[in-house]
Design an enzyme around this catalytic site. Sequence first.
Site, PDB file in Angstrom:
ATOM      1  N   ASP A 252       0.817  -1.201   0.000  1.00  0.00           N
ATOM      2  CA  ASP A 252       0.000   0.000   0.000  1.00  0.00           C
ATOM      3  C   ASP A 252       0.864   1.270   0.000  1.00  0.00           C
ATOM      4  OD1 ASP A 252      -2.674   1.385   0.549  1.00  0.00           O
ATOM      5  OD2 ASP A 252      -1.483   2.047   2.272  1.00  0.00           O
ATOM      6  N   ALA A 253       0.526   2.222  -0.870  1.00  0.00           N
ATOM      7  CA  ALA A 253       1.042   3.599  -0.854  1.00  0.00           C
ATOM      8  C   ALA A 253       2.531   3.678  -0.539  1.00  0.00           C
ATOM      9  CB  ALA A 253       0.234   4.438   0.133  1.00  0.00           C
ATOM     10  N   GLU A 285       1.419  -0.113  -4.927  1.00  0.00           N
ATOM     11  CA  GLU A 285       0.633   1.095  -5.145  1.00  0.00           C
ATOM     12  C   GLU A 285       1.610   2.250  -4.970  1.00  0.00           C
ATOM     13  OE1 GLU A 285      -3.189   3.661  -3.501  1.00  0.00           O
ATOM     14  OE2 GLU A 285      -1.976   2.486  -2.110  1.00  0.00           O
ATOM     15  N   ASP A 306      -4.148   5.818 -12.912  1.00  0.00           N
ATOM     16  CA  ASP A 306      -4.443   6.625 -14.102  1.00  0.00           C
ATOM     17  C   ASP A 306      -5.592   6.018 -14.900  1.00  0.00           C
ATOM     18  OD1 ASP A 306      -2.387   8.251 -13.335  1.00  0.00           O
ATOM     19  OD2 ASP A 306      -1.077   7.807 -15.030  1.00  0.00           O
ATOM     20  N   ASP A 377     -10.388   2.353  -2.422  1.00  0.00           N
ATOM     21  CA  ASP A 377     -10.026   3.756  -2.259  1.00  0.00           C
ATOM     22  C   ASP A 377     -11.041   4.692  -2.897  1.00  0.00           C
ATOM     23  OD1 ASP A 377      -7.797   4.320  -0.689  1.00  0.00           O
ATOM     24  OD2 ASP A 377      -6.412   3.648  -2.233  1.00  0.00           O
ATOM     25  N   ASN A 381     -13.332   6.516  -0.247  1.00  0.00           N
ATOM     26  CA  ASN A 381     -12.930   7.897   0.000  1.00  0.00           C
ATOM     27  C   ASN A 381     -13.960   8.910  -0.485  1.00  0.00           C
ATOM     28  OD1 ASN A 381     -10.526   7.421   1.364  1.00  0.00           O
ATOM     29  ND2 ASN A 381      -9.365   7.173  -0.513  1.00  0.00           N
TER      30      ASN A 381
END
Length: 519
Positions: A252-253, A285, A306, A377, A381
């Site tokens: 993650d991130a 990610e 994207d 997400d 979110n």
Amino acid sequence: MTHWGPVLLTPERTRFRLWAPDRDAVTLEIDGAAPVAMAREADGWFAVEAAAGAGTRYRFRLDADLAVPDPASRGQSGGVHGWSVVVDPGTYRWQTDDWRGRPWEEAVIWEVHVGTLGGFAGVAETLPALADLGITAIELMPANAFGGTRNWGYDGVLPFAPAESYGTPDDLKALIDRAHGLGLMVFLDVVYNHFGPDGNYLGAYAAGFFDAEVHTPWGGAVAVETPAVHAFFRENASMWLNDYRFDGLRFDAVHAIGNADFLDELAGELRAVTGPDRHVHLVLENEHNDADRLTPARYDAQWNDDFHNVLHVLLTGETSGYYADFAERPAERLARCLGEGFIYQGEGSPNHDGKPRGTPSAHLPPTAFVSFLQNHDQIGNRAMGERLTLLADPAKLRAATALLLLSPQIPLLFMGDEHGSQSPFLFFTDFHDDLADAVREGRRREFAQFAAFADPAARARIPDPNAEATFAQSRAMPGPSADAWRALYAQLLALRRDVIVPRLKGAQAIGAEAVARAR
């Protein structure tokens, strides 16, 4: 040598270790036995051997007022503030010892939140239907221990321990075992960029675990350049891949980690410990769109936000927030995504203050990119957690689904996509007292900049993350056109299996172009 967590030396004896460089003394407390002083070793480590077999409850006493769980606990009793439990990783009897995984190009991934299906056993019950549909892999959102009994996954504090409310370590192994018996790979989403706010005691005895000078949206960055911290995450990833036999990990991130050397070293270490005889897949990610990380010796692929972002603009017309980066010429941007992978490959990004984002990616194979129309997400979110089934024209959404499943990139679905779910997926937690208030009000402040929530009364309608009803609403129920959606997915996935997948190994994209402007 294992540095973190308990190690069973014999069925009745265990070695315990803790990295506590900020403490002069640490005591091991075993439930029902006398406390044992731990010996101080080099570099801030404390260790001791004690009479303790599998199932023993233990914790570390730092002072008269503070006893903490093992940060590398393999299981918990009583939540993240309770006792850690010694677990024997060798007790589970695997039924699929001959499983070696599947090639990456065969992956069709279904992302799932374990808690919304009732835990590991509930996920296991869904597997036959997924395999029949044509799914080849499931990806569990983070399943390690967090504060409370429900959490959307990214507030974990004990990375080695399966969440107690989801089931036991053996329950998780049984889920993976059943998946393998059906020919399904199982991936796990791991979070190495931060810890949650409830139950993270590391700062009380190892402040150096974090870098106070480097900030992330969740606080000080994790100091992965510190040997003990690097070992913590290496051993965690290795445990999931070897002890639990996951087929891969999604990191993650990693842009919030900010250390490419750590990422590369970690990938090499994991490739070494899993060996060449298994298909093990590592996926990032990474908001930085860093193509250099995507090599066979490092990471198989990256989640390609994207793809989602530009298709969301085309499907919904929304251009606020990060969608502003894709508002102009979206059809041309989609063509670049299909032909080259990343849309942003070094260009200035409006949502990033005009700073360049990304590196050239056209040389990478299409399978280096995981594409999706939505995931946890982009739904979670949103203030109200709406899915595309409520935001997009059904005919356009069906066309986008065909594009996703028949493109050479690796497709990922979010749970419920396959039956046209219209259930929200909301941000949910199980915090209490001041922390609950802070999370609820912070969540509502996040959306004050949006016109729809500029009025305080409108923000008050945003669901309280800590309400049990918020969690209950987030279960993916079949939509009103469930049968039609299932039929579409079955048809497209069969076509992908028979026509697309056999041509993917070694394939390169040959480009794409927009033949008309989006309308």
